[in-house]
Design a protein around this motif. Structure first.
Motif, PDB file in Angstrom:
ATOM      1  N   ARG A 245       8.483  -9.567  -3.600  1.00  0.00           N
ATOM      2  CA  ARG A 245       8.385 -10.854  -2.898  1.00  0.00           C
ATOM      3  C   ARG A 245       7.000 -11.446  -3.070  1.00  0.00           C
ATOM      4  N   LEU A 246       6.963 -12.656  -3.618  1.00  0.00           N
ATOM      5  CA  LEU A 246       5.715 -13.399  -3.717  1.00  0.00           C
ATOM      6  C   LEU A 246       5.450 -14.071  -2.376  1.00  0.00           C
ATOM      7  N   ILE A 247       4.240 -13.975  -1.875  1.00  0.00           N
ATOM      8  CA  ILE A 247       3.890 -14.490  -0.548  1.00  0.00           C
ATOM      9  C   ILE A 247       2.860 -15.602  -0.701  1.00  0.00           C
ATOM     10  N   SER A 248       3.221 -16.806  -0.276  1.00  0.00           N
ATOM     11  CA  SER A 248       2.320 -17.952  -0.385  1.00  0.00           C
ATOM     12  C   SER A 248       1.936 -18.534   0.964  1.00  0.00           C
ATOM     13  N   ASP A 249       2.683 -18.201   2.020  1.00  0.00           N
ATOM     14  CA  ASP A 249       2.378 -18.733   3.346  1.00  0.00           C
ATOM     15  C   ASP A 249       0.978 -18.292   3.772  1.00  0.00           C
ATOM     16  N   PRO A 250       0.081 -19.238   4.110  1.00  0.00           N
ATOM     17  CA  PRO A 250      -1.306 -18.894   4.429  1.00  0.00           C
ATOM     18  C   PRO A 250      -1.446 -17.885   5.566  1.00  0.00           C
ATOM     19  N   LYS A 251      -0.579 -17.959   6.574  1.00  0.00           N
ATOM     20  CA  LYS A 251      -0.682 -17.018   7.682  1.00  0.00           C
ATOM     21  C   LYS A 251      -0.328 -15.607   7.246  1.00  0.00           C
ATOM     22  N   GLU A 252       0.709 -15.480   6.418  1.00  0.00           N
ATOM     23  CA  GLU A 252       1.083 -14.157   5.919  1.00  0.00           C
ATOM     24  C   GLU A 252      -0.005 -13.595   5.009  1.00  0.00           C
ATOM     25  N   VAL A 253      -0.530 -14.447   4.144  1.00  0.00           N
ATOM     26  CA  VAL A 253      -1.597 -14.011   3.240  1.00  0.00           C
ATOM     27  C   VAL A 253      -2.821 -13.577   4.048  1.00  0.00           C
ATOM     28  N   SER A 254      -3.110 -14.303   5.115  1.00  0.00           N
ATOM     29  CA  SER A 254      -4.242 -13.941   5.974  1.00  0.00           C
ATOM     30  C   SER A 254      -4.052 -12.553   6.578  1.00  0.00           C
ATOM     31  N   ARG A 255      -2.830 -12.237   7.002  1.00  0.00           N
ATOM     32  CA  ARG A 255      -2.572 -10.912   7.570  1.00  0.00           C
ATOM     33  C   ARG A 255      -2.805  -9.818   6.524  1.00  0.00           C
ATOM     34  N   LEU A 256      -2.376 -10.086   5.308  1.00  0.00           N
ATOM     35  CA  LEU A 256      -2.596  -9.111   4.245  1.00  0.00           C
ATOM     36  C   LEU A 256      -4.087  -8.927   3.964  1.00  0.00           C
ATOM     37  N   HIS A 257      -4.836 -10.029   4.002  1.00  0.00           N
ATOM     38  CA  HIS A 257      -6.288  -9.942   3.831  1.00  0.00           C
ATOM     39  C   HIS A 257      -6.921  -9.059   4.910  1.00  0.00           C
ATOM     40  N   GLN A 258      -6.485  -9.253   6.146  1.00  0.00           N
ATOM     41  CA  GLN A 258      -7.036  -8.454   7.236  1.00  0.00           C
ATOM     42  C   GLN A 258      -6.755  -6.968   7.028  1.00  0.00           C
ATOM     43  N   ARG A 259      -5.546  -6.657   6.604  1.00  0.00           N
ATOM     44  CA  ARG A 259      -5.184  -5.248   6.379  1.00  0.00           C
ATOM     45  C   ARG A 259      -5.985  -4.664   5.225  1.00  0.00           C
ATOM     46  N   TYR A 260      -6.108  -5.441   4.154  1.00  0.00           N
ATOM     47  CA  TYR A 260      -6.825  -4.918   2.996  1.00  0.00           C
ATOM     48  C   TYR A 260      -8.308  -4.699   3.315  1.00  0.00           C
ATOM     49  N   ALA A 261      -8.887  -5.645   4.042  1.00  0.00           N
ATOM     50  CA  ALA A 261     -10.302  -5.506   4.430  1.00  0.00           C
ATOM     51  C   ALA A 261     -10.508  -4.262   5.287  1.00  0.00           C
ATOM     52  N   LYS A 262      -9.576  -4.011   6.192  1.00  0.00           N
ATOM     53  CA  LYS A 262      -9.683  -2.828   7.046  1.00  0.00           C
ATOM     54  C   LYS A 262      -9.564  -1.557   6.213  1.00  0.00           C
ATOM     55  N   MET A 263      -8.629  -1.553   5.257  1.00  0.00           N
ATOM     56  CA  MET A 263      -8.471  -0.368   4.416  1.00  0.00           C
ATOM     57  C   MET A 263      -9.702  -0.101   3.557  1.00  0.00           C
ATOM     58  N   ARG A 264     -10.393  -1.148   3.136  1.00  0.00           N
ATOM     59  CA  ARG A 264     -11.612  -0.937   2.340  1.00  0.00           C
ATOM     60  C   ARG A 264     -12.667  -0.203   3.147  1.00  0.00           C
ATOM     61  N   SER A 265     -12.657  -0.434   4.460  1.00  0.00           N
ATOM     62  CA  SER A 265     -13.613   0.273   5.315  1.00  0.00           C
ATOM     63  C   SER A 265     -13.136   1.686   5.645  1.00  0.00           C
ATOM     64  N   GLN A 266     -11.835   1.927   5.546  1.00  0.00           N
ATOM     65  CA  GLN A 266     -11.278   3.243   5.874  1.00  0.00           C
ATOM     66  C   GLN A 266     -11.260   4.187   4.675  1.00  0.00           C
ATOM     67  N   ALA A 267     -11.181   3.635   3.480  1.00  0.00           N
ATOM     68  CA  ALA A 267     -11.142   4.451   2.271  1.00  0.00           C
ATOM     69  C   ALA A 267     -12.534   4.979   1.939  1.00  0.00           C
ATOM     70  N   LEU A 268     -12.591   5.964   1.061  1.00  0.00           N
ATOM     71  CA  LEU A 268     -13.878   6.450   0.574  1.00  0.00           C
ATOM     72  C   LEU A 268     -14.591   5.334  -0.182  1.00  0.00           C
ATOM     73  N   THR A 269     -15.917   5.354  -0.173  1.00  0.00           N
ATOM     74  CA  THR A 269     -16.665   4.361  -0.943  1.00  0.00           C
ATOM     75  C   THR A 269     -16.366   4.552  -2.435  1.00  0.00           C
ATOM     76  N   PRO A 270     -16.639   3.532  -3.250  1.00  0.00           N
ATOM     77  CA  PRO A 270     -16.432   3.711  -4.694  1.00  0.00           C
ATOM     78  C   PRO A 270     -17.201   4.911  -5.254  1.00  0.00           C
ATOM     79  N   GLU A 271     -18.424   5.121  -4.773  1.00  0.00           N
ATOM     80  CA  GLU A 271     -19.224   6.246  -5.251  1.00  0.00           C
ATOM     81  C   GLU A 271     -18.596   7.580  -4.845  1.00  0.00           C
ATOM     82  N   ASP A 272     -18.174   7.695  -3.586  1.00  0.00           N
ATOM     83  CA  ASP A 272     -17.548   8.929  -3.122  1.00  0.00           C
ATOM     84  C   ASP A 272     -16.191   9.136  -3.791  1.00  0.00           C
ATOM     85  N   SER A 273     -15.489   8.042  -4.069  1.00  0.00           N
ATOM     86  CA  SER A 273     -14.198   8.140  -4.752  1.00  0.00           C
ATOM     87  C   SER A 273     -14.389   8.667  -6.169  1.00  0.00           C
TER      88      SER A 273
END
Length: 284
Positions: A245-273
């Motif tokens: 499913r392609l998602i273009s609705d700005p509100k849905e895309v915003s939710r995905l951005h929030q989740r991805y940003a949170k995961m970047r803080s939860q995952a190992l850093t690029p150096e540690d990875s």
């Protein structure tokens, strides 16, 4: 296999031929005949089988990049094959529901990918891609398999730093995906080496591993992707079994951005990875 080329693609998602592929095949055939070579004589010179040559000339198979280069040289095509290949439709080997995203992906200036099932397609080796396909029934025939693999490998040029401008890539992948050893130790070893080489050579590719233990995880709803277009619009994409499913609705895309940003803080850093990936490689 993800990215719209997976095993178990529904009937509506089977690979299709295209006018551009048929046209490319006719050009190859014309240059081959100009060189007075039969398919049987041409095949060993480009290091592909006669059935593969036939499939390419009939427009049923996407030509791999190394085929284009070898054919260009063998047939003395004065750049015609390289030029024609740049305008090929990438539809064959891609499920119908993935093609719209693939077009966005090819033009994106930024791509963010979270994957919890398999290594993302853009990072896969040929051996890994085949191992994933063979793991999930129903198994495709040899020609369909080759189409899917060719379509997958053809997308890898998106990672190149020579693109203008080069695309910025962020990947978050579950550690468990790498430790599954899909395809066995030899395939896994090749995959680790490929990832290490890719990360160290391509400054535009960032890989973060999500550790095995992560009590709070923003990606529990499943894989997601985000793409930024040249005019700085953002789109999302989610994929399940036999659908996407392609998602273009700005509100849905915003939710995905929030989740991805949170995961970047939860995952190992690029150096540690990178360090973890090297340790995993050292165990094989």
């Amino acid at each position: 296999m993800t990215d719209g080329t997976g095993a178990g693609v529904a009937a509506g998602g089977e690979p299709e031929t295209s006018d551009s592929l048929r046209a490319f095949g006719e050009v190859v055939k014309a240059f081959r005949k100009r060189a007075r070579l039969t398919q049987e004589e041409f095949a060993p010179r480009v290091r592909y089988s006669v059935p593969t040559i036939a499939s390419i000339e009939q427009g049923r198979r996407f030509p791999p990049p190394d085929f284009v280069e070898r054919a260009e040289e063998v047939l003395d095509a004065f750049g015609a094959l390289r030029g024609a290949a740049r305008h090929l439709s990438r539809q064959p080997g891609l499920a119908s529901w993935f093609r719209q995203w693939a077009k966005l992906e090819a033009e994106a200036v930024s791509l963010n990918t979270y994957e919890c099932r398999v290594v993302p397609g853009l990072l896969q080796t040929e051996g890994y891609a085949r191992a994933v396909t063979f793991s999930v029934p129903p198994l495709p025939d040899a020609e369909t398999m080759d189409q899917r693999i060719a379509a997958r490998l053809a997308r890898h040029d998106l990672l190149s730093t020579s693109r203008k401008p080069p695309t910025s890539f962020s990947f978050i992948v579950e550690q468990a995906v790498l430790e599954r050893h899909t395809g066995g130790d030899a395939v896994t070893r090749e995959l680790y080496d490929h990832l290490l080489d890719l990360i160290e050579r391509n400054w535009n590719v960032e890989l973060q591993l999500m550790p095995l233990r992560q009590p709070v995880h923003a990606g529990l709803d499943g894989p997601l992707r985000l793409a930024e277009t040249p005019d700085n619009r953002w789109f999302g994409y989610s994929e399940g079994q036999e659908n996407g499913r392609l998602i273009s609705d700005p509100k849905e895309v915003s939710r995905l951005h929030q989740r991805y940003a949170k995961m970047r803080s939860q995952a190992l850093t690029p150096e540690d990875s990178l360090g973890l990936l090297k340790r995993l490689r050292g165990t094989l």
